[in-house]
Design a protein around this motif. Sequence first.
Motif, short mmCIF file in Angstrom:
data_model
loop_
_atom_site.label_atom_id
_atom_site.label_comp_id
_atom_site.label_asym_id
_atom_site.label_seq_id
_atom_site.Cartn_x
_atom_site.Cartn_y
_atom_site.Cartn_z
N ARG A 107 0.83 -1.19 0.00
CA ARG A 107 0.00 0.00 0.00
C ARG A 107 0.87 1.25 0.00
NH1 ARG A 107 -5.16 2.08 2.11
NH2 ARG A 107 -4.78 4.08 3.12
N LYS A 108 0.42 2.26 -0.73
CA LYS A 108 1.11 3.54 -0.76
C LYS A 108 0.13 4.60 -0.28
CE LYS A 108 3.80 6.48 -3.96
NZ LYS A 108 5.21 6.08 -4.01
N ALA A 133 2.45 9.16 -12.65
CA ALA A 133 3.14 7.92 -12.99
C ALA A 133 4.55 7.92 -12.39
CB ALA A 133 3.20 7.74 -14.49
N MET A 138 4.14 7.41 -8.58
CA MET A 138 3.73 6.05 -8.24
C MET A 138 4.81 5.02 -8.56
SD MET A 138 0.96 6.74 -6.82
CE MET A 138 0.56 5.04 -6.40
N THR A 146 8.19 2.99 -5.80
CA THR A 146 7.42 2.06 -4.97
C THR A 146 7.92 2.00 -3.52
OG1 THR A 146 8.86 0.27 -5.77
CG2 THR A 146 6.77 0.62 -6.92
N TYR A 187 -3.30 3.71 -2.01
CA TYR A 187 -3.19 2.96 -3.27
C TYR A 187 -2.83 1.53 -2.96
CZ TYR A 187 -1.74 1.47 -7.92
OH TYR A 187 -1.63 0.80 -9.11
N ASP A 188 -3.67 0.61 -3.41
CA ASP A 188 -3.44 -0.82 -3.20
C ASP A 188 -2.73 -1.39 -4.42
OD1 ASP A 188 -3.85 -3.71 -3.24
OD2 ASP A 188 -5.23 -3.39 -1.57
N ASN A 189 -1.52 -1.86 -4.23
CA ASN A 189 -0.75 -2.37 -5.36
C ASN A 189 -1.33 -3.66 -5.93
OD1 ASN A 189 1.63 -0.68 -6.02
ND2 ASN A 189 2.10 -0.96 -3.85
N ASP A 190 -2.11 -4.37 -5.14
CA ASP A 190 -2.72 -5.61 -5.64
C ASP A 190 -3.90 -5.32 -6.55
OD1 ASP A 190 -0.88 -7.21 -4.27
OD2 ASP A 190 -2.09 -7.18 -2.44
N THR A 191 -4.80 -4.44 -6.09
CA THR A 191 -5.98 -4.11 -6.91
C THR A 191 -5.71 -2.98 -7.89
OG1 THR A 191 -6.81 -2.49 -5.30
CG2 THR A 191 -7.47 -4.78 -5.00
N ARG A 192 -4.60 -2.26 -7.65
CA ARG A 192 -4.23 -1.09 -8.47
C ARG A 192 -5.34 -0.04 -8.46
NH1 ARG A 192 -0.88 -3.49 -13.74
NH2 ARG A 192 0.69 -4.60 -12.51
N GLN A 193 -5.89 0.17 -7.29
CA GLN A 193 -6.96 1.15 -7.13
C GLN A 193 -6.65 2.10 -5.97
OE1 GLN A 193 -10.56 -1.25 -6.74
NE2 GLN A 193 -11.07 -0.85 -8.88
#
Length: 212
Positions: A3-4, A137, A140, A143, A187-193
């Motif tokens: 998560r970010k 971009a 993000m 990481t 920001y959830d890196n798994d769902t990219r949302q």
Amino acid sequence: MARKDIYIIRHGETDYNRRGIVQGSGVDAPLNDMGRAQAEAFFQAYQHMPFAKIYTSTLIRTYQTVEPFVELGIPYEKLSGLNEISWGIMEGKIPNNLDDEYYRNLIENWSAGNTAMPADEGESPEQVVTRQRPAMAHIMAQTNESPVLIAMHGRAMRILLSWLLDKPLARMDTFEHSNLCLYKLGYDNDTRQFTLDVANDTSHLLAVSSYY
């Protein structure tokens, strides 16, 4: 990093804000006394936050807003993609009746979905998105940086929040803002949302508001 966390603030008050003069990206006004007090109040409330990086626009009012954090040694970077929308011929002017009618017509067009319509000699919301995308971009892509602090501008913030949260640009005015307000996204890196955790928070400014 799964998560970010992203803290997004609008710059503190300038004399142009106080007097109702349009700034946009063409007027590089510094913070006034109130704006500096707001910046200090935000710093007092969030100096404990271990920001990995700070990002600002190229306009001085955003840098001055986060300067207390920079003085702690936190690295920062200026990105032109975070600059305010260009209001074109309106910049540097105090709105009079004619200007109000022009501004109202522009906002009504955007709210109706005509977000490709630019300000006269300025930008459209869609053009702002085009320059915001590479800036975000870049942010993000780092990481290992979390949390990060982004200092930017009111209209540009509304546009950014809209597309990051998959909302239509026509609804951007639902994202209310004031000087030195805070929005917090995750920001959830798994769902990219992105998720919205905090919206238009100004609780850190209570002491400033009562003093001024």
